[in-house]
Design a protein around this motif. Structure first.
Motif, PDB file in Angstrom:
ATOM      1  N   ILE A 264      63.932  -3.396  64.854  1.00  0.00           N
ATOM      2  CA  ILE A 264      62.863  -4.748  64.448  1.00  0.00           C
ATOM      3  C   ILE A 264      63.223  -5.089  63.488  1.00  0.00           C
ATOM      4  O   ILE A 264      63.728  -3.904  61.902  1.00  0.00           O
ATOM      5  CB  ILE A 264      61.190  -4.345  65.061  1.00  0.00           C
ATOM      6  N   LEU A 265      63.730  -6.290  63.638  1.00  0.00           N
ATOM      7  CA  LEU A 265      64.070  -7.020  62.444  1.00  0.00           C
ATOM      8  C   LEU A 265      63.693  -8.217  61.928  1.00  0.00           C
ATOM      9  O   LEU A 265      62.560  -8.503  63.213  1.00  0.00           O
ATOM     10  CB  LEU A 265      66.035  -7.697  63.118  1.00  0.00           C
ATOM     11  N   ASP A 266      63.663  -8.426  60.586  1.00  0.00           N
ATOM     12  CA  ASP A 266      62.371  -9.911  60.252  1.00  0.00           C
ATOM     13  C   ASP A 266      63.729 -11.062  60.664  1.00  0.00           C
ATOM     14  O   ASP A 266      64.967 -11.230  61.142  1.00  0.00           O
ATOM     15  CB  ASP A 266      62.059  -9.559  59.414  1.00  0.00           C
ATOM     16  N   VAL A 267      62.735 -12.290  60.631  1.00  0.00           N
ATOM     17  CA  VAL A 267      63.883 -13.685  60.654  1.00  0.00           C
ATOM     18  C   VAL A 267      65.134 -13.477  60.199  1.00  0.00           C
ATOM     19  O   VAL A 267      66.070 -14.835  60.107  1.00  0.00           O
ATOM     20  CB  VAL A 267      63.398 -14.739  60.958  1.00  0.00           C
ATOM     21  N   ALA A 268      65.082 -12.597  58.419  1.00  0.00           N
ATOM     22  CA  ALA A 268      66.442 -12.930  57.356  1.00  0.00           C
ATOM     23  C   ALA A 268      67.232 -11.866  57.802  1.00  0.00           C
ATOM     24  O   ALA A 268      68.287 -11.792  57.341  1.00  0.00           O
ATOM     25  CB  ALA A 268      65.737 -12.746  56.112  1.00  0.00           C
ATOM     26  N   GLY A 269      66.607 -11.250  59.080  1.00  0.00           N
ATOM     27  CA  GLY A 269      67.666 -10.059  59.271  1.00  0.00           C
ATOM     28  C   GLY A 269      67.969  -8.412  58.790  1.00  0.00           C
ATOM     29  O   GLY A 269      68.926  -8.172  59.365  1.00  0.00           O
ATOM     30  N   ARG A 270      66.989  -8.313  58.054  1.00  0.00           N
ATOM     31  CA  ARG A 270      66.019  -7.367  57.787  1.00  0.00           C
ATOM     32  C   ARG A 270      65.578  -5.934  58.121  1.00  0.00           C
ATOM     33  O   ARG A 270      64.583  -7.058  59.324  1.00  0.00           O
ATOM     34  CB  ARG A 270      65.532  -7.151  56.495  1.00  0.00           C
ATOM     35  N   VAL A 271      65.905  -4.824  58.345  1.00  0.00           N
ATOM     36  CA  VAL A 271      65.266  -3.827  59.283  1.00  0.00           C
ATOM     37  C   VAL A 271      64.104  -3.829  58.782  1.00  0.00           C
ATOM     38  O   VAL A 271      64.158  -3.193  58.085  1.00  0.00           O
ATOM     39  CB  VAL A 271      66.042  -2.857  59.153  1.00  0.00           C
ATOM     40  N   VAL A 272      62.888  -3.761  59.827  1.00  0.00           N
ATOM     41  CA  VAL A 272      61.639  -3.571  59.262  1.00  0.00           C
ATOM     42  C   VAL A 272      61.285  -2.271  60.171  1.00  0.00           C
ATOM     43  O   VAL A 272      59.991  -1.261  59.433  1.00  0.00           O
ATOM     44  CB  VAL A 272      60.294  -4.487  59.643  1.00  0.00           C
ATOM     45  N   LEU A 273      62.660  -1.784  61.632  1.00  0.00           N
ATOM     46  CA  LEU A 273      61.359  -0.696  62.084  1.00  0.00           C
ATOM     47  C   LEU A 273      62.861  -0.425  62.744  1.00  0.00           C
ATOM     48  O   LEU A 273      63.652  -0.474  63.096  1.00  0.00           O
ATOM     49  CB  LEU A 273      60.562  -1.234  62.896  1.00  0.00           C
ATOM     50  N   SER A 274      62.585   0.721  62.812  1.00  0.00           N
ATOM     51  CA  SER A 274      64.077   1.436  63.045  1.00  0.00           C
ATOM     52  C   SER A 274      64.201   2.593  63.850  1.00  0.00           C
ATOM     53  O   SER A 274      63.531   4.204  63.079  1.00  0.00           O
ATOM     54  CB  SER A 274      65.343   1.660  62.426  1.00  0.00           C
TER      55      SER A 274
ATOM     56  N   HIS B  30      58.668   4.422  76.658  1.00  0.00           N
ATOM     57  CA  HIS B  30      58.548   4.781  75.140  1.00  0.00           C
ATOM     58  C   HIS B  30      57.789   3.608  74.359  1.00  0.00           C
ATOM     59  O   HIS B  30      58.027   2.879  74.661  1.00  0.00           O
ATOM     60  CB  HIS B  30      60.382   4.952  74.627  1.00  0.00           C
ATOM     61  N   LEU B  31      57.169   4.459  73.742  1.00  0.00           N
ATOM     62  CA  LEU B  31      55.983   3.677  73.197  1.00  0.00           C
ATOM     63  C   LEU B  31      56.144   3.383  71.540  1.00  0.00           C
ATOM     64  O   LEU B  31      56.800   4.103  71.143  1.00  0.00           O
ATOM     65  CB  LEU B  31      54.566   3.666  72.932  1.00  0.00           C
ATOM     66  N   ILE B  32      56.588   1.768  71.596  1.00  0.00           N
ATOM     67  CA  ILE B  32      56.761   1.854  69.386  1.00  0.00           C
ATOM     68  C   ILE B  32      55.192   0.974  69.383  1.00  0.00           C
ATOM     69  O   ILE B  32      54.920   0.228  69.837  1.00  0.00           O
ATOM     70  CB  ILE B  32      57.348   0.596  69.442  1.00  0.00           C
ATOM     71  N   ASN B  33      54.278   2.011  67.983  1.00  0.00           N
ATOM     72  CA  ASN B  33      54.304   1.370  67.275  1.00  0.00           C
ATOM     73  C   ASN B  33      54.047   0.054  66.474  1.00  0.00           C
ATOM     74  O   ASN B  33      54.741   0.168  65.854  1.00  0.00           O
ATOM     75  CB  ASN B  33      53.207   2.879  66.529  1.00  0.00           C
ATOM     76  N   LEU B  34      53.738  -1.326  66.839  1.00  0.00           N
ATOM     77  CA  LEU B  34      53.324  -2.010  66.070  1.00  0.00           C
ATOM     78  C   LEU B  34      52.106  -2.354  65.334  1.00  0.00           C
ATOM     79  O   LEU B  34      52.332  -3.447  64.721  1.00  0.00           O
ATOM     80  CB  LEU B  34      53.547  -3.135  66.569  1.00  0.00           C
ATOM     81  N   SER B  35      51.982  -1.062  65.439  1.00  0.00           N
ATOM     82  CA  SER B  35      49.935  -2.195  64.199  1.00  0.00           C
ATOM     83  C   SER B  35      49.936  -2.028  63.298  1.00  0.00           C
ATOM     84  O   SER B  35      49.246  -2.745  62.172  1.00  0.00           O
ATOM     85  CB  SER B  35      48.878  -0.656  63.969  1.00  0.00           C
ATOM     86  N   ASP B  36      51.283  -1.305  62.029  1.00  0.00           N
ATOM     87  CA  ASP B  36      51.398  -1.734  60.781  1.00  0.00           C
ATOM     88  C   ASP B  36      52.108  -3.314  60.470  1.00  0.00           C
ATOM     89  O   ASP B  36      52.721  -3.309  59.424  1.00  0.00           O
ATOM     90  CB  ASP B  36      52.017  -0.545  60.304  1.00  0.00           C
ATOM     91  N   MET B  37      52.552  -3.661  61.433  1.00  0.00           N
ATOM     92  CA  MET B  37      53.980  -4.809  61.620  1.00  0.00           C
ATOM     93  C   MET B  37      52.374  -6.332  61.013  1.00  0.00           C
ATOM     94  O   MET B  37      51.736  -6.731  61.938  1.00  0.00           O
ATOM     95  CB  MET B  37      53.932  -5.272  62.438  1.00  0.00           C
ATOM     96  N   LYS B  38      53.270  -7.424  60.272  1.00  0.00           N
ATOM     97  CA  LYS B  38      52.243  -7.893  60.082  1.00  0.00           C
ATOM     98  C   LYS B  38      52.615  -9.347  61.017  1.00  0.00           C
ATOM     99  O   LYS B  38      53.726  -8.799  61.832  1.00  0.00           O
ATOM    100  CB  LYS B  38      53.063  -8.898  58.641  1.00  0.00           C
ATOM    101  N   ALA B  39      51.233 -10.092  60.848  1.00  0.00           N
ATOM    102  CA  ALA B  39      52.331 -11.599  62.206  1.00  0.00           C
ATOM    103  C   ALA B  39      53.523 -11.861  62.169  1.00  0.00           C
ATOM    104  O   ALA B  39      53.591 -12.245  60.529  1.00  0.00           O
ATOM    105  CB  ALA B  39      50.244 -12.329  62.396  1.00  0.00           C
TER     106      ALA B  39
ATOM    107  N   LEU C 276      60.409 -11.236  69.153  1.00  0.00           N
ATOM    108  CA  LEU C 276      59.403 -10.276  69.476  1.00  0.00           C
ATOM    109  C   LEU C 276      57.952 -11.126  68.799  1.00  0.00           C
ATOM    110  O   LEU C 276      58.583 -11.419  67.551  1.00  0.00           O
ATOM    111  CB  LEU C 276      58.892  -8.932  68.913  1.00  0.00           C
ATOM    112  N   ILE C 277      57.375 -11.860  69.552  1.00  0.00           N
ATOM    113  CA  ILE C 277      55.700 -12.658  68.400  1.00  0.00           C
ATOM    114  C   ILE C 277      54.812 -11.461  68.456  1.00  0.00           C
ATOM    115  O   ILE C 277      54.031 -10.849  69.037  1.00  0.00           O
ATOM    116  CB  ILE C 277      55.644 -13.913  69.519  1.00  0.00           C
ATOM    117  N   ILE C 278      54.783 -11.308  67.198  1.00  0.00           N
ATOM    118  CA  ILE C 278      53.692 -10.511  66.576  1.00  0.00           C
ATOM    119  C   ILE C 278      51.959 -11.515  66.307  1.00  0.00           C
ATOM    120  O   ILE C 278      52.451 -12.194  65.148  1.00  0.00           O
ATOM    121  CB  ILE C 278      53.064  -9.791  66.208  1.00  0.00           C
ATOM    122  N   LYS C 279      50.983 -11.199  67.210  1.00  0.00           N
ATOM    123  CA  LYS C 279      49.743 -12.753  66.200  1.00  0.00           C
ATOM    124  C   LYS C 279      48.864 -11.389  65.400  1.00  0.00           C
ATOM    125  O   LYS C 279      49.067 -10.492  65.332  1.00  0.00           O
ATOM    126  CB  LYS C 279      49.436 -12.939  67.484  1.00  0.00           C
TER     127      LYS C 279
END
Length: 64
Positions: free
Chosen positions: A13-23, A34-43, A61-64
């Motif tokens: 998962i990459l942020d809009v700047a292209g940085r990897v935030v989850l791998s 396969h479940l990916i835990n996104l509970s620690d991700m910011k909106a 991917l949009i996280i609200k």
């Protein structure tokens, strides 16, 4: 995520700047989930990238 075929998957998962935030890497059998835990991700808006061998897909991917 549900696998269409068995194999070794690289999930990022990459942020809009292209940085990897989850791998993660996982081995999946055909039709296995396969479940990916996104509970620690910011909106915000991210890019989900799934790669297997020389093939990859990217989806917004949009996280609200």
């Amino acid at each position: 995520m549900r696998s269409a075929e068995a194999g070794h998957y690289q999930i990022r998962i990459l942020d809009v700047a292209g940085r990897v935030v989850l791998s993660e890497q996982t081995n999946l059998n055909r039709e296995e989930n396969h479940l990916i835990n996104l509970s620690d991700m910011k909106a915000g808006v991210y890019i989900l990238e799934i790669a297997m061998g020389d093939r990859s897909i990217r989806e917004k991917l949009i996280i609200k």
